[in-house]
Design an enzyme around this catalytic site. Structure first.
Site, PDB file in Angstrom:
ATOM      1  N   THR A   1       0.835  -1.196   0.000  1.00  9.49           N
ATOM      2  CA  THR A   1       0.000   0.000   0.000  1.00  9.49           C
ATOM      3  C   THR A   1       0.869   1.246   0.000  1.00  9.49           C
ATOM      4  OG1 THR A   1      -1.825  -1.054   1.139  1.00  9.49           O
ATOM      5  CG2 THR A   1      -1.539   1.277   1.574  1.00  9.49           C
ATOM      6  N   GLY A   5     -10.168  -3.311   2.881  1.00 12.10           N
ATOM      7  CA  GLY A   5      -9.250  -3.172   4.012  1.00 12.10           C
ATOM      8  C   GLY A   5      -9.369  -1.824   4.685  1.00 12.10           C
ATOM      9  N   ASP A   6      -8.331  -1.463   5.390  1.00  9.57           N
ATOM     10  CA  ASP A   6      -8.346  -0.229   6.179  1.00  9.57           C
ATOM     11  C   ASP A   6      -8.079   1.018   5.356  1.00  9.57           C
ATOM     12  OD1 ASP A   6      -5.740  -1.446   5.850  1.00  9.57           O
ATOM     13  OD2 ASP A   6      -4.962   0.225   7.025  1.00  9.57           O
ATOM     14  N   THR A  38      -0.197   1.209   6.685  1.00  4.16           N
ATOM     15  CA  THR A  38      -0.017   0.043   5.816  1.00  4.16           C
ATOM     16  C   THR A  38       0.138  -1.179   6.698  1.00  4.16           C
ATOM     17  OG1 THR A  38       1.501  -1.141   4.351  1.00  4.16           O
ATOM     18  CG2 THR A  38       2.459   0.646   5.660  1.00  4.16           C
ATOM     19  N   GLY A  39      -0.533  -2.239   6.353  1.00  2.77           N
ATOM     20  CA  GLY A  39      -0.407  -3.439   7.174  1.00  2.77           C
ATOM     21  C   GLY A  39      -1.649  -4.291   7.049  1.00  2.77           C
TER      22      GLY A  39
HETATM   23  N1  ASP Z   1      -3.575  -2.249   4.543  1.00  2.00           N
HETATM   24  C1  ASP Z   1      -3.812  -2.873   3.274  1.00  2.00           C
HETATM   25  C2  ASP Z   1      -5.080  -3.692   3.358  1.00  2.00           C
HETATM   26  O1  ASP Z   1      -5.258  -4.413   4.316  1.00  2.00           O
HETATM   27  C3  ASP Z   1      -2.687  -3.734   2.811  1.00  2.00           C
HETATM   28  C4  ASP Z   1      -1.348  -3.055   2.735  1.00  2.00           C
HETATM   29  O2  ASP Z   1      -0.994  -2.256   3.600  1.00  2.00           O
HETATM   30  O3  ASP Z   1      -0.618  -3.313   1.763  1.00  2.00           O
HETATM   31  O4  ASP Z   1      -5.857  -3.643   2.448  1.00  2.00           O
END
Ligand code: ASP
Length: 341
Positions: free
Chosen positions: A202, A232-233, A252-253
């Site tokens: 992300t 996602g978030d 990101t996570g």
């Molecule tokens: N946070 C993102 C999600 O869960 C993934 C990512 O950080 O790459 O959609």
């Protein structure tokens, strides 16, 4: 892999510094901080990928800085930086988005203006080259905050946004990651499946402009092998993206954990109500609350005094910052030193 304390212990990774000589000239305080995901995987890095990732990070910083140096709002800097990162195939956003279970790419993005608390977000779009631009259009050209899927694309068409063919988002590396995740799923390796789905790439940006306004933005392809319209978030205001007058955050996570922790808002609430610094608040949420719940990842945090922090608890986080002098600073792995202002 997730060393919970790794982002805590190494001070260069968790910086909090006030820019010197602030406010002497209108542009003196400007700062832009970016990330391109906490899913750095040294073992799967392709030849030349590290170099091109660094180049893309620098290009994004320069693009955002050009906006700030021209006296434009933080929102413009955030948009400009994220467009560059979305166009780079290395990261899980725009061009390099991960694949869904069904072999598609479904993109999410959000942007928030700290000064006005206006926000725009989109989720599950499949034909928009720069999702951050559509998120911004939702904020500026509609009365809504969030649009999804076909509706979001119909809105994009109504305002004349350029569409790309879904094949634009096909990259070999992401396709192979999906095949691996599908194999693991078939073999009934649920835990492995989660691990193979965690390609956190992300992208996000937070900026402080010459007028002291903050903004935050985030764009993502989500998680490999996601299905059933999983969101996602990143596009959820308060979870992966948040900005107010004091604080701006992009995360990101592992999105499910960020949503449940209302991570981005919690960081800003700690700044606003508990008087914590960018570093303290980022550390508390990213390196304590999220891992305590079983998640992992990182974030960038910028406060209106120009202090910033880049906490993470994975092998690395693509990250960087640029101050008023226009010199970009980037880092990838946990052990990489990131210059302090
Ligand atoms: N946070 C993102 C999600 O869960 C993934 C990512 O950080 O790459 O959609």
């Amino acid at each position: 892999m997730a060393n919970i304390l790794s982002g805590l212990a190494a001070t260069p990774l968790l910086m909090a510094a006030t820019l010197a000589g602030a406010a002497e000239t209108p542009a003196a305080k400007t700062v832009l901080v970016i990330h391109a995901g906490a899913g750095v995987e040294r073992a799967t890095m392709l030849p030349g990928e590290e170099k091109s990732a660094r180049a893309a990070l620098e290009a994004a910083l320069r693009a955002g800085h050009a906006a700030l140096a021209a006296g434009k709002p933080a929102l413009d800097a955030v948009s400009a930086a994220i467009v560059v990162l979305e166009d780079a195939p290395e990261f899980n956003a725009g061009r390099g988005a991960v694949f869904t279970h069904d072999g598609k790419n479904e993109l999410d993005a959000a942007i928030m203006d700290g000064a006005t608390r206006r926000a725009g977000a989109i989720a599950g779009v499949q034909r928009i080259r720069n999702p951050i631009a559509l998120a911004r259009a939702v904020m500026e050209k509609s009365p809504h905050v969030m649009m999804t899927g076909a509706g979001a694309e119909a809105f994009a068409a109504s305002i004349g946004m350029t569409f790309v063919d879904p094949s634009y988002f096909h990259t070999e590396k992401r396709w192979k990651q999906l095949q691996k995740a599908l194999r693991a799923e078939k073999d009934g390796k649920a835990q492995v499946d989660v691990e193979t789905a965690k390609h956190f790439g992300t992208v996000g940006a937070v900026a402080l402009d010459a007028k002291g306004r903050l903004a935050a933005g985030t764009s993502t392809g989500g998680m490999t092998n996601k299905r059933y319209g999983r969101v996602g978030d990143s596009p959820i205001i308060g979870a992966g993206t948040y900005a107010n007058a004091r604080c701006a955050v992009s995360g990101t996570g592992w999105g499910e954990f960020y949503i449940r922790a209302v991570a981005a808002y919690d960081i800003c609430a700690r700044v606003e109500y508990a008087g914590q610094s960018a570093r303290e608040a980022g550390e508390a949420v990213i390196n304590r609350e999220i891992p305590k719940a079983g998640g992992d990842g990182g974030a960038i945090v910028l406060t209106s005094d120009g202090n910033f922090a880049l906490p993470f608890n994975t092998e690395g986080m693509y990250r960087g910052w640029i101050g008023a002098d226009g010199v970009p600073h980037v880092a990838i792995y946990e052990e990489d030193e990131l210059a302090e202002p």
